[in-house]
Design a protein around this motif. Structure first.
Motif, PDB file in Angstrom:
ATOM      1  N   MET A  79      32.084 -18.717  -4.356  1.00  0.00           N
ATOM      2  CA  MET A  79      31.962 -18.081  -5.662  1.00  0.00           C
ATOM      3  C   MET A  79      30.730 -18.594  -6.381  1.00  0.00           C
ATOM      4  N   SER A  80      30.161 -17.700  -7.217  1.00  0.00           N
ATOM      5  CA  SER A  80      29.032 -18.087  -8.055  1.00  0.00           C
ATOM      6  C   SER A  80      29.060 -17.235  -9.317  1.00  0.00           C
ATOM      7  N   TYR A  92      30.494 -13.625  -8.945  1.00  0.00           N
ATOM      8  CA  TYR A  92      30.301 -13.108  -7.588  1.00  0.00           C
ATOM      9  C   TYR A  92      31.251 -13.821  -6.641  1.00  0.00           C
ATOM     10  N   ILE A  93      31.865 -13.045  -5.765  1.00  0.00           N
ATOM     11  CA  ILE A  93      32.668 -13.606  -4.691  1.00  0.00           C
ATOM     12  C   ILE A  93      32.044 -13.117  -3.394  1.00  0.00           C
ATOM     13  N   ASP A  94      31.515 -14.059  -2.629  1.00  0.00           N
ATOM     14  CA  ASP A  94      30.941 -13.746  -1.325  1.00  0.00           C
ATOM     15  C   ASP A  94      31.913 -14.225  -0.266  1.00  0.00           C
ATOM     16  N   GLY A  95      31.952 -13.512   0.840  1.00  0.00           N
ATOM     17  CA  GLY A  95      32.846 -13.901   1.916  1.00  0.00           C
ATOM     18  C   GLY A  95      32.485 -13.211   3.209  1.00  0.00           C
ATOM     19  N   ARG A 158      30.214  -8.940  -0.615  1.00  0.00           N
ATOM     20  CA  ARG A 158      30.092  -9.459  -1.979  1.00  0.00           C
ATOM     21  C   ARG A 158      30.919  -8.578  -2.902  1.00  0.00           C
ATOM     22  N   LEU A 159      31.656  -9.234  -3.802  1.00  0.00           N
ATOM     23  CA  LEU A 159      32.390  -8.562  -4.876  1.00  0.00           C
ATOM     24  C   LEU A 159      31.759  -9.023  -6.183  1.00  0.00           C
ATOM     25  N   ILE A 160      31.533  -8.094  -7.091  1.00  0.00           N
ATOM     26  CA  ILE A 160      30.866  -8.408  -8.355  1.00  0.00           C
ATOM     27  C   ILE A 160      31.795  -8.056  -9.507  1.00  0.00           C
ATOM     28  N   PHE A 161      31.962  -8.999 -10.436  1.00  0.00           N
ATOM     29  CA  PHE A 161      32.847  -8.786 -11.580  1.00  0.00           C
ATOM     30  C   PHE A 161      32.139  -9.169 -12.866  1.00  0.00           C
ATOM     31  N   ILE A 164      35.469 -11.254 -16.772  1.00  0.00           N
ATOM     32  CA  ILE A 164      36.655 -11.998 -16.366  1.00  0.00           C
ATOM     33  C   ILE A 164      37.157 -12.774 -17.592  1.00  0.00           C
ATOM     34  N   ASN A 165      38.465 -12.768 -17.798  1.00  0.00           N
ATOM     35  CA  ASN A 165      39.062 -13.424 -18.967  1.00  0.00           C
ATOM     36  C   ASN A 165      38.698 -14.902 -19.027  1.00  0.00           C
ATOM     37  N   GLU A 166      38.584 -15.392 -20.239  1.00  0.00           N
ATOM     38  CA  GLU A 166      38.260 -16.798 -20.461  1.00  0.00           C
ATOM     39  C   GLU A 166      39.384 -17.722 -19.986  1.00  0.00           C
ATOM     40  N   ASN A 167      40.619 -17.214 -19.912  1.00  0.00           N
ATOM     41  CA  ASN A 167      41.728 -18.080 -19.512  1.00  0.00           C
ATOM     42  C   ASN A 167      41.879 -18.186 -17.991  1.00  0.00           C
ATOM     43  N   TRP A 168      40.970 -17.600 -17.216  1.00  0.00           N
ATOM     44  CA  TRP A 168      41.003 -17.726 -15.756  1.00  0.00           C
ATOM     45  C   TRP A 168      40.868 -19.206 -15.418  1.00  0.00           C
ATOM     46  N   ASN A 169      41.646 -19.684 -14.480  1.00  0.00           N
ATOM     47  CA  ASN A 169      41.678 -21.113 -14.167  1.00  0.00           C
ATOM     48  C   ASN A 169      40.535 -21.575 -13.255  1.00  0.00           C
ATOM     49  N   GLN A 170      39.587 -20.729 -12.979  1.00  0.00           N
ATOM     50  CA  GLN A 170      38.382 -21.049 -12.196  1.00  0.00           C
ATOM     51  C   GLN A 170      38.688 -21.380 -10.733  1.00  0.00           C
ATOM     52  N   GLN A 171      39.909 -21.106 -10.290  1.00  0.00           N
ATOM     53  CA  GLN A 171      40.265 -21.308  -8.885  1.00  0.00           C
ATOM     54  C   GLN A 171      39.920 -20.040  -8.101  1.00  0.00           C
ATOM     55  N   THR A 172      39.765 -20.182  -6.799  1.00  0.00           N
ATOM     56  CA  THR A 172      39.471 -19.028  -5.961  1.00  0.00           C
ATOM     57  C   THR A 172      40.587 -18.003  -6.095  1.00  0.00           C
ATOM     58  N   PRO A 173      40.256 -16.779  -6.486  1.00  0.00           N
ATOM     59  CA  PRO A 173      41.301 -15.766  -6.680  1.00  0.00           C
ATOM     60  C   PRO A 173      41.845 -15.250  -5.344  1.00  0.00           C
ATOM     61  N   GLU A 174      43.023 -14.656  -5.426  1.00  0.00           N
ATOM     62  CA  GLU A 174      43.604 -14.002  -4.248  1.00  0.00           C
ATOM     63  C   GLU A 174      42.895 -12.669  -4.028  1.00  0.00           C
ATOM     64  N   ILE A 175      42.640 -12.335  -2.772  1.00  0.00           N
ATOM     65  CA  ILE A 175      42.012 -11.060  -2.429  1.00  0.00           C
ATOM     66  C   ILE A 175      42.969 -10.302  -1.521  1.00  0.00           C
TER      67      ILE A 175
END
Length: 183
Positions: A79-80, A92-95, A158-161, A164-175
């Motif tokens: 993630m970046s 950004y989520i790259d994978g 790559r996924l681009i967002f 994203i809400n401020e309350n996101w816990n900054q952990q890798t999201p589920e895809i």
């Protein structure tokens, strides 16, 4: 010769702007009627298109996995983030995705669940998976349909967002792979 009590009047014609007396403007009923009919037709077309596509699931609810999802393996998630000059933030989520099935994949839609630690439901974003075409001089993406993933093939994505809400816990999201198009 003129009589002394008669004044001489000029014989010039008035200019084009003043040649006709001003007419009373009326309400443009014809134009309003045409516009109304056009709006009604547009609304009917949109309603018919919506019904033709059926009851699409709400994009903010968790959808079931696609039937072909078990054949697609997502790995190497990185993630970046970047901030624009105007202050907007992109995530950004790259994978990497591998097709272990027997069909060629020409389209993939994923749901990404951004969890939080506040007890609220996760933010759910539904987006098409984009494949990375090039990495230099910048990362350029393309839809899966322009570079289908054959059986046994792999590709980077790559996924681009934004937003994203401020309350996101900054952990890798589920895809979750929720839709696939195969041939």
């Amino acid at each position: 010769m003129q009589a002394p009590d008669q004044e001489s009047k000029p014989t010039t014609q008035p200019s084009g702007m003043f040649s006709e007396p001003p007419r009373e403007r009326s309400f443009p009923t014809t134009a309003v009627a045409i516009a109304t009919v056009a709006v009604v037709i547009l609304v009917l077309v949109l309603v018919m298109l919506d019904h033709r596509h059926g009851a699409a699931p709400a994009p903010k609810t968790v959808q079931p996995l696609a039937a072909y999802a078990s054949s697609l393996v997502v790995s190497n998630i990185q993630m970046s983030e970047s901030t624009s000059i105007s202050g907007g933030k992109s995530t950004y989520i790259d994978g990497h995705i591998a097709n272990h099935g027997s069909s060629t994949v020409t389209g993939i839609t994923v749901q990404v669940l951004f969890a939080n630690d506040t007890g609220m439901p996760p933010q759910i974003e539904t987006v098409p998976l984009l494949l990375i075409r090039t990495r230099e001089p910048y990362v350029d993406t393309e839809p899966v349909s322009t570079a289908p993933i054959a059986p046994g093939a792999e590709a980077d994505f790559r996924l681009i967002f934004e937003g994203i809400n401020e309350n996101w816990n900054q952990q890798t999201p589920e895809i979750h792979v929720t839709q696939t198009i195969t041939r």
